[in-house]
Design a protein around this motif. Sequence first.
Motif, PDB file in Angstrom:
ATOM      1  N   GLY A  61     -15.872 -15.813 -31.598  1.00  0.00           N
ATOM      2  CA  GLY A  61     -15.951 -17.268 -31.528  1.00  0.00           C
ATOM      3  C   GLY A  61     -14.630 -17.842 -31.084  1.00  0.00           C
ATOM      4  N   GLY A  62     -14.535 -19.152 -31.098  1.00  0.00           N
ATOM      5  CA  GLY A  62     -13.276 -19.822 -30.792  1.00  0.00           C
ATOM      6  C   GLY A  62     -13.148 -20.988 -31.751  1.00  0.00           C
ATOM      7  N   TYR A  63     -11.980 -21.637 -31.736  1.00  0.00           N
ATOM      8  CA  TYR A  63     -11.815 -22.790 -32.626  1.00  0.00           C
ATOM      9  C   TYR A  63     -12.080 -24.082 -31.876  1.00  0.00           C
ATOM     10  N   ARG A  64     -12.933 -24.882 -32.450  1.00  0.00           N
ATOM     11  CA  ARG A  64     -13.226 -26.208 -31.885  1.00  0.00           C
ATOM     12  C   ARG A  64     -13.412 -27.209 -33.014  1.00  0.00           C
ATOM     13  N   ARG A  65     -12.737 -28.323 -32.890  1.00  0.00           N
ATOM     14  CA  ARG A  65     -12.830 -29.393 -33.882  1.00  0.00           C
ATOM     15  C   ARG A  65     -12.550 -28.890 -35.299  1.00  0.00           C
ATOM     16  N   GLY A  66     -11.509 -28.063 -35.392  1.00  0.00           N
ATOM     17  CA  GLY A  66     -11.049 -27.652 -36.711  1.00  0.00           C
ATOM     18  C   GLY A  66     -11.825 -26.528 -37.357  1.00  0.00           C
ATOM     19  N   LYS A  67     -12.834 -25.984 -36.707  1.00  0.00           N
ATOM     20  CA  LYS A  67     -13.513 -24.843 -37.315  1.00  0.00           C
ATOM     21  C   LYS A  67     -13.869 -23.776 -36.281  1.00  0.00           C
ATOM     22  N   PRO A  68     -14.114 -22.560 -36.809  1.00  0.00           N
ATOM     23  CA  PRO A  68     -14.551 -21.514 -35.886  1.00  0.00           C
ATOM     24  C   PRO A  68     -15.937 -21.853 -35.364  1.00  0.00           C
ATOM     25  N   SER A  69     -16.120 -21.644 -34.090  1.00  0.00           N
ATOM     26  CA  SER A  69     -17.404 -21.934 -33.486  1.00  0.00           C
ATOM     27  C   SER A  69     -17.862 -20.640 -32.814  1.00  0.00           C
ATOM     28  N   ALA A  70     -19.015 -20.131 -33.248  1.00  0.00           N
ATOM     29  CA  ALA A  70     -19.449 -18.796 -32.839  1.00  0.00           C
ATOM     30  C   ALA A  70     -19.855 -18.749 -31.372  1.00  0.00           C
ATOM     31  N   LEU A  71     -19.578 -17.625 -30.728  1.00  0.00           N
ATOM     32  CA  LEU A  71     -20.015 -17.405 -29.346  1.00  0.00           C
ATOM     33  C   LEU A  71     -20.966 -16.205 -29.237  1.00  0.00           C
ATOM     34  N   LYS A  72     -20.685 -15.168 -30.018  1.00  0.00           N
ATOM     35  CA  LYS A  72     -21.430 -13.922 -29.876  1.00  0.00           C
ATOM     36  C   LYS A  72     -22.940 -14.096 -30.100  1.00  0.00           C
TER      37      LYS A  72
END
Length: 667
Positions: free
Chosen positions: A204-215
């Motif tokens: 994932g990556g960080y967006r808007r202060g939280k981890p945001s999943a990609l997988k």
Amino acid sequence: MAWDTTVTLGKGDVVSNESLANLLREERRFAPPADLAANANVTAEAYERAKADRLGFWAEQARRLTWAAEPTETLDWSNPPFAKWFADGKLNVAYNCVDRHVENGLGDRVAIHFEGEPGDTRSVTYAELQREVSKAAHALTELGVRTGDRVAIYLPMIPETVVAMLACARIGAPHSVVFGGFSADALATRIEDADARVVITADGGYRRGKPSALKPAVDEALTRPGTENVGNVLVVRRTGQEVAWAEGRDVWWHELVDRQPEQHTPEAFDAEHPLFILYTSGTTGKPKGILHTTGGYLTQVSYTHHAVFDLKPESDVYWCTADVGWVTGHSYIVYGPLSNGATQVLYEGTPDTPHQGRWWEIVQKYGVTILYTAPTAIRACMKWGDDIPAKFDLSSLRILGSVGEPINPEAWVWYRKHIGADKTPVVDTWWQTETGGMMISPLPGVTETKPGSAQIPLPGISATVIDDDANEVPDGSGGYLVLTEPWPSMLRTIWGDDQRYLDTYWSRFANRYFAGDGAKKDDDGDIWLLGRVDDVMLVSGHNISTTEVESALVSHPKVAEAAVVGATDPQTTQAICAFVILRGGAAEEDGLVEELRAHVSKHLGPIAKPKRILPVAELPKTRSGKIMRRLLRDVAENRTLGDVTTLTDSSVMELIQSKLPSAASED
Ligand code: ATP
Ligand code: MG
């Protein structure tokens, strides 16, 4: 100043256009700062040289690159519109972007100052980048990726993304970068269309202060028919969040890449070898897989980055805020800047996390000298308020750039004043995924700039504005923007669909590339972009551009952003509907809608007065920050929404729809 203007746009009728005259009554002019002009990389003489010998000019720019075999041919246009540039030359793009700088003794220069959204940082030198790219190239080879195989990249804004792209380029495997914000569906259709063999992603990556999943989106995409040829998924660990794992298919980046040798011999490829496929942002419909190749592309992005940003690689700190998943990220984060040996900032997150001054804090921290962003971001900053950038030291900035949409004169002036201390040149750069590199833009040391105008074609580029019969319009008139000569970084085709390439770009006018945008030349011959011709509104027999009405709205002190569409109307053919975002602090008080309608009427004439104005909190935008007017048109005409897959946030549309009936003003 006398304005006698006619415009021919869209439907083919010619009308006198008093609103155009108003838009073009922009009298503010800004001369280049004297010290910048005196030391500029490119001076006015470049225009002359390119005009005298366009191909010779580009052949000279190609010598900015290091070729394994120098080209002896410049342009092969024997089978138009399928161009070949520098066809007998051979080169390796990754070598040009990385290795040659190390060989020139610049290994310790920082290539990337990475700033993660949570505040973690990493500086990657050119020597480190060379090692990482070499290891990743070996890793892809170990996974069975061969020259010509396609690799899909679905990653956040982290250094590994740049490494992955360069590793693909190094082994001649065209990449197809897909926005990290796209859904599994959008990813699946792009994997299928390009027939990708490997997908590179992250947990994932960080967006808007939280981890945001990609997988999970990759896992889901790979259950769709048409994606069967993906043999492996290479996964970067960024957030440490849980991921599902397909044994035999999924491989951790740190396990595979880290154990590879640090040396890798780059192979030279033909100048016309495919470098990447990139799907357009989908503002106007089904995304097209735009194919770019090697030598011409790198020549133009390298030259334009050097010329338009006046890059001094030994002292500048450059920052392009685009996502690498759209063409600006490809050309002006990866290939242009790195081929020029630039030091740049790469930021993972959103501009308002954890606070609305985050960008300005980053400019101050790294002493950013050149900033390249989009009008949507500038308008968001206007909305948040002038006091936010004022808290930071932005004195290092010397050049500001804009791309992606027409920049409203008001936003342009705000950008220069509040970010550029009222002294930095603003370069408004017009170009497209299809053009690969910048095409129309001021040069910061040469051009006297005008807020809201992209001004003139860059040296070596031929663009003009024509009417329905393909006649060039006189100064002071509008029509269709076309490119009249091939250029090095032009798209070579639409991936797998030569016919669509011909139909989309080359069928409207013989021997001319039709960009799809409306434009206008002012009395000095400077070009003003008016938005897409598909968006031009026809109101009681008058053609009115969305850009004009939007700029008039944004010139009102309470409006930060506006999107305008024409909705079918029994009386007037189309009626102008405007959606506006108010500036920080401005309340949606009674009478505001009337005030705004009167404001537009005063600026552009009664014909351009919107029938409806709806204050909204957000506008529907693509991930590259462009307003999706076709969705607003659907709303304004009470239709079911069209394709929303490339939208950043689809809940925005629900919000707008729910507001429509009651809040709209009608008379
Ligand atoms: P699609 O082609 O799928 O609809 P898109 O056109 O939004 O998507 P891009 O190639 O990223 O995808 O954007 C290019 C378009 O953006 C241009 O055709 C133009 O409409 C607009 N644009 C880009 N830069 C500028 C600029 N400086 N001034 C005005 N418009 C611009
Ligand atoms: Mg387009």
